[in-house]
Design a protein around this motif. Sequence first.
Motif, mmCIF file in Angstrom:
data_model
loop_
_atom_site.group_PDB
_atom_site.id
_atom_site.type_symbol
_atom_site.label_atom_id
_atom_site.label_comp_id
_atom_site.label_asym_id
_atom_site.label_seq_id
_atom_site.Cartn_x
_atom_site.Cartn_y
_atom_site.Cartn_z
ATOM 1 N N PRO A 134 27.068 -26.778 20.845
ATOM 2 C CA PRO A 134 26.562 -26.173 22.075
ATOM 3 C C PRO A 134 25.759 -27.170 22.908
ATOM 4 N N ALA A 135 26.453 -28.068 23.574
ATOM 5 C CA ALA A 135 25.811 -29.161 24.300
ATOM 6 C C ALA A 135 24.961 -28.634 25.462
ATOM 7 N N GLU A 136 23.866 -29.349 25.753
ATOM 8 C CA GLU A 136 23.010 -28.969 26.878
ATOM 9 C C GLU A 136 23.655 -29.321 28.213
ATOM 10 N N GLU A 137 24.467 -30.375 28.238
ATOM 11 C CA GLU A 137 25.199 -30.759 29.444
ATOM 12 C C GLU A 137 26.687 -30.593 29.171
ATOM 13 N N ALA A 138 27.345 -29.784 29.977
ATOM 14 C CA ALA A 138 28.779 -29.560 29.795
ATOM 15 C C ALA A 138 29.330 -28.866 31.023
ATOM 16 N N ASP A 139 30.580 -29.149 31.335
ATOM 17 C CA ASP A 139 31.254 -28.490 32.454
ATOM 18 C C ASP A 139 32.327 -27.522 31.974
ATOM 19 N N GLY A 140 32.253 -27.177 30.702
ATOM 20 C CA GLY A 140 33.138 -26.162 30.161
ATOM 21 C C GLY A 140 32.511 -25.512 28.957
ATOM 22 N N GLN A 141 32.904 -24.274 28.706
ATOM 23 C CA GLN A 141 32.412 -23.522 27.564
ATOM 24 C C GLN A 141 33.602 -22.927 26.824
ATOM 25 N N VAL A 142 33.608 -23.075 25.497
ATOM 26 C CA VAL A 142 34.642 -22.475 24.651
ATOM 27 C C VAL A 142 33.945 -21.674 23.559
ATOM 28 N N THR A 143 34.404 -20.454 23.328
ATOM 29 C CA THR A 143 33.812 -19.649 22.262
ATOM 30 C C THR A 143 34.854 -18.775 21.593
ATOM 31 N N ARG A 144 34.601 -18.483 20.333
ATOM 32 C CA ARG A 144 35.388 -17.497 19.597
ATOM 33 C C ARG A 144 34.579 -16.221 19.396
ATOM 34 N N ARG A 145 33.300 -16.248 19.768
ATOM 35 C CA ARG A 145 32.413 -15.118 19.529
ATOM 36 C C ARG A 145 32.657 -13.992 20.530
ATOM 37 N N ALA A 146 32.738 -12.774 20.033
ATOM 38 C CA ALA A 146 32.993 -11.620 20.900
ATOM 39 C C ALA A 146 31.736 -11.151 21.617
ATOM 40 N N ASP A 147 30.548 -11.649 21.201
ATOM 41 C CA ASP A 147 29.299 -11.226 21.836
ATOM 42 C C ASP A 147 28.806 -12.225 22.872
ATOM 43 N N VAL A 148 29.633 -13.193 23.231
ATOM 44 C CA VAL A 148 29.268 -14.252 24.176
ATOM 45 C C VAL A 148 30.259 -14.276 25.329
ATOM 46 N N ALA A 149 29.736 -14.453 26.538
ATOM 47 C CA ALA A 149 30.578 -14.680 27.704
ATOM 48 C C ALA A 149 30.451 -16.145 28.115
ATOM 49 N N ALA A 150 31.516 -16.912 27.916
ATOM 50 C CA ALA A 150 31.532 -18.304 28.378
ATOM 51 C C ALA A 150 31.395 -18.296 29.896
ATOM 52 N N THR A 151 30.481 -19.114 30.433
ATOM 53 C CA THR A 151 30.114 -18.996 31.845
ATOM 54 C C THR A 151 29.954 -20.365 32.489
ATOM 55 N N VAL A 152 30.472 -20.512 33.714
ATOM 56 C CA VAL A 152 30.171 -21.666 34.559
ATOM 57 C C VAL A 152 29.745 -21.162 35.932
ATOM 58 N N LEU A 153 28.987 -21.992 36.643
ATOM 59 C CA LEU A 153 28.509 -21.656 37.976
ATOM 60 C C LEU A 153 29.219 -22.528 39.002
ATOM 61 N N VAL A 154 29.573 -21.925 40.134
ATOM 62 C CA VAL A 154 30.361 -22.631 41.144
ATOM 63 C C VAL A 154 29.947 -22.215 42.550
ATOM 64 N N ALA A 155 30.245 -23.097 43.511
ATOM 65 C CA ALA A 155 30.075 -22.769 44.924
ATOM 66 C C ALA A 155 31.061 -23.608 45.720
ATOM 67 N N ASP A 156 32.294 -23.605 45.333
ATOM 68 C CA ASP A 156 33.478 -24.281 45.900
ATOM 69 C C ASP A 156 34.339 -24.872 44.799
ATOM 70 N N CYS A 157 33.716 -25.440 43.743
ATOM 71 C CA CYS A 157 34.511 -25.912 42.613
ATOM 72 C C CYS A 157 35.276 -24.741 42.009
ATOM 73 N N LEU A 158 36.360 -25.046 41.319
ATOM 74 C CA LEU A 158 37.197 -23.997 40.750
ATOM 75 C C LEU A 158 36.654 -23.518 39.415
ATOM 76 N N PRO A 159 36.508 -22.209 39.230
ATOM 77 C CA PRO A 159 36.249 -21.672 37.902
ATOM 78 C C PRO A 159 37.592 -21.316 37.262
ATOM 79 N N VAL A 160 37.878 -21.905 36.116
ATOM 80 C CA VAL A 160 39.175 -21.704 35.457
ATOM 81 C C VAL A 160 38.943 -21.085 34.086
ATOM 82 N N ALA A 161 39.448 -19.876 33.892
ATOM 83 C CA ALA A 161 39.343 -19.181 32.610
ATOM 84 C C ALA A 161 40.648 -19.348 31.846
ATOM 85 N N ILE A 162 40.548 -19.606 30.544
ATOM 86 C CA ILE A 162 41.739 -19.799 29.707
ATOM 87 C C ILE A 162 41.573 -18.990 28.432
#
Length: 237
Positions: free
Chosen positions: A88-116
Amino acid sequence: MGVFGWDGEHLAAELPHGARALFTTRRGGVSRGPFASLDLGRTDPALERDDPAAVAENRRRAAALAGGRALRLARQVHGAGVATDEDPAEEADGQVTRRADVAATVLVADCLPVAIAAPGRVAVLHAGWRGLAAGVLRRGVEALGDGPKAAAIGPGIGVCCFEVGDEVREAFAAHPAARRGRHFDLKLIARRELEAAGVAEIADCDLCTACDPERFFSHRRDGDETGRQAGMAWRES
């Protein structure tokens, strides 16, 4: 796959493998002025950014939109770093999780948010032009492991509004089809990068943040006095 629909004030996407994505708008929060109203961005008093108490309440509301799941965030640096449950890095531009109690999240204001979505895991990636050039989508797909994958590209700046200089054109010399005179099509590049990484199903909401001040924050349009919306992804089963 990847049918987008408005979930109240926000854009939702149903993904395979029991996954769901949600792309927030600027609506439904408590912030005021240029940050009205659901600003989820990092507060910085030195930059006279939004009221920290307002952002905290907005993030609580965003977590409620994700079914009460904890928002997994990191400090974004326009790179290719991807945080995982194991790292769980403090600096990252992506989030990956297998946990069902977590919502992987990024913040944007023109950059693309891409969910996979992949079997047993979800990712969400912050893909501006620097992150795309650095390989953030490839890194995110690799972090999801084996198995079929499907992606949803959320609201971001469109080719209509993304006028660029030589630095961007040189970074994407391998993508001549994305060039439209002095403008560039980041969403086309994202699609091609996802395909090259092995993602078979890709849906694009085809919404430009810079064109739509009523619904979206946009740094290109409004400069530093603007908020941040979120891309979130989680497992429902």
